[in-house]
Design an enzyme around this catalytic site. Structure first.
Site, PDB file in Angstrom:
ATOM      1  N   ARG A  50      45.736  40.813  45.938  1.00 38.55           N
ATOM      2  CA  ARG A  50      45.175  41.083  44.613  1.00 38.55           C
ATOM      3  C   ARG A  50      43.821  41.767  44.773  1.00 38.55           C
ATOM      4  O   ARG A  50      42.829  41.109  45.088  1.00 38.55           O
ATOM      5  CB  ARG A  50      45.033  39.779  43.821  1.00 38.55           C
ATOM      6  CG  ARG A  50      46.374  39.136  43.492  1.00 38.55           C
ATOM      7  CD  ARG A  50      46.205  37.843  42.727  1.00 38.55           C
ATOM      8  NE  ARG A  50      45.581  36.796  43.546  1.00 38.55           N
ATOM      9  CZ  ARG A  50      45.341  35.560  43.115  1.00 38.55           C
ATOM     10  NH1 ARG A  50      45.662  35.212  41.878  1.00 38.55           N
ATOM     11  NH2 ARG A  50      44.787  34.677  43.917  1.00 38.55           N
ATOM     12  N   ASP A  52      40.350  43.652  43.658  1.00 36.92           N
ATOM     13  CA  ASP A  52      39.389  43.421  42.586  1.00 36.92           C
ATOM     14  C   ASP A  52      39.236  44.644  41.690  1.00 36.92           C
ATOM     15  O   ASP A  52      39.740  45.737  41.994  1.00 36.92           O
ATOM     16  CB  ASP A  52      38.024  43.084  43.188  1.00 36.92           C
ATOM     17  CG  ASP A  52      37.995  41.718  43.844  1.00 36.92           C
ATOM     18  OD1 ASP A  52      38.829  40.859  43.487  1.00 36.92           O
ATOM     19  OD2 ASP A  52      37.128  41.507  44.715  1.00 36.92           O
ATOM     20  N   TYR A 111      42.378  47.787  55.582  1.00 37.10           N
ATOM     21  CA  TYR A 111      41.512  48.330  54.530  1.00 37.10           C
ATOM     22  C   TYR A 111      40.666  49.470  55.084  1.00 37.10           C
ATOM     23  O   TYR A 111      40.342  49.519  56.274  1.00 37.10           O
ATOM     24  CB  TYR A 111      40.587  47.239  53.987  1.00 37.10           C
ATOM     25  CG  TYR A 111      41.244  46.272  53.030  1.00 37.10           C
ATOM     26  CD1 TYR A 111      41.235  46.511  51.663  1.00 37.10           C
ATOM     27  CD2 TYR A 111      41.863  45.117  53.494  1.00 37.10           C
ATOM     28  CE1 TYR A 111      41.831  45.619  50.777  1.00 37.10           C
ATOM     29  CE2 TYR A 111      42.468  44.229  52.623  1.00 37.10           C
ATOM     30  CZ  TYR A 111      42.448  44.485  51.268  1.00 37.10           C
ATOM     31  OH  TYR A 111      43.043  43.602  50.399  1.00 37.10           O
ATOM     32  N   ARG A 203      34.075  43.947  51.605  1.00 41.27           N
ATOM     33  CA  ARG A 203      32.877  44.459  50.944  1.00 41.27           C
ATOM     34  C   ARG A 203      31.619  43.786  51.484  1.00 41.27           C
ATOM     35  O   ARG A 203      30.547  44.415  51.553  1.00 41.27           O
ATOM     36  CB  ARG A 203      32.993  44.287  49.435  1.00 41.27           C
ATOM     37  CG  ARG A 203      34.016  45.237  48.801  1.00 41.27           C
ATOM     38  CD  ARG A 203      34.307  44.877  47.362  1.00 41.27           C
ATOM     39  NE  ARG A 203      33.097  44.864  46.553  1.00 41.27           N
ATOM     40  CZ  ARG A 203      33.014  44.296  45.356  1.00 41.27           C
ATOM     41  NH1 ARG A 203      34.053  43.654  44.837  1.00 41.27           N
ATOM     42  NH2 ARG A 203      31.881  44.339  44.676  1.00 41.27           N
TER      43      ARG A 203
END
Length: 255
Positions: A50, A52, A111, A203
């Site tokens: 999921r 953001d 990522y 992040r």
């Protein structure tokens, strides 16, 4: 009920994230609305992860159980028709066994985090990279990144709202890639791979490594932050627009 897997691309800017929300736009909601135009059962969609609000994907994977069998090509074409004009596309579709699950069958996730360093404002990359004006040292960033690879308690680098049962994760790769831009400046790409991630982990890595690249932190400060197991020891959390879910891997690749 036949199960189908989808590889999905999306621009996360107009959405409040992947997860369906009653009063906010979401990628899951857009896909389920498109599927509802094709299947009266209104099948729910489950994803590998999921993302953001504001986070993008070039390789998200999801699945749904449909009421009838479809040719995969026709199904992807129909979904893309009904997804318009949302910036979401089904790039691939394939039938999968009923025990295959987009999330629980995944063996890894990759990522990409993009940082563009230049004085001029971003135009084509606006909303798709973190814009930094000060110089960054990619070699120092890599030295800091090396302190994070391996099996660790990543409490420092996860959101206080993270719902994972344990902060223990194995980070397989955190590579800093540097490219000079033809019109001046540079792009720094962080390639990050693990079986699974904590909330805001990538992040948090990006924001911390930016501090190292700018000279505000030394590479060893990253190791000290990791050892602290304290969220307050983390650097600033990088903005979502630079983050892309690039790929999800499986033992049984569906596509």
């Amino acid at each position: 009920m036949p199960r189908y897997a989808f590889r999905i691309e999306y621009d996360g800017a107009p959405f409040r994230g992947w997860q369906r929300q009653a009063d906010q736009p979401s990628i899951q909601g857009a896909l389920e609305a498109a599927l509802a135009r094709l299947d009266r059962a209104r099948p729910p969609v489950a994803a590998a992860g999921r993302t953001d609000a504001g986070v993008h994907a070039t390789g998200q994977v999801a699945h749904a159980d449909l009421s009838a069998e479809w040719d995969p090509f026709r199904l992807s074409e129909a979904l893309n028709y009904h997804l318009k004009p949302a910036p979401v596309a089904v790039a691939a579709c394939a039938p999968v066994p009923p025990d295959w699950h987009a999330r629980f069958s995944a063996t890894g996730r990759r990522y990409l985090y993009r940082i563009v360093r230049r004085r001029a404002p971003l135009v084509h990359d606006r909303g798709r990279a973190w814009h930094i004006r000060q110089p960054l040292d990619p070699a120092a960033m890599q030295a800091g990144a090396d302190r994070l690879v391996g099996h660790h308690d990543f409490t420092t680098f996860r959101s206080t709202q993270c719902q994972a049962p344990s902060p223990m994760k194995t980070l397989d790769r955190l590579e800093v890639e540097h490219h000079a831009l033809p019109c001046g400046g540079e792009e720094i790409r962080l390639h990050v791979a693990a079986r699974s991630f904590l909330h805001n982990q990538v992040r948090s890595f990006a924001g911390t490594l930016e501090r190292v690249g700018s000279g505000a932190w030394a590479p060893d400060d990253v190791a000290r932050a990791l050892a602290a197991r304290d969220r307050t020891a983390c650097g600033p959390v990088a903005p979502p627009q630079g983050l892309f879910l690039a790929r999800v891997t499986y033992d049984r690749e569906p596509f």
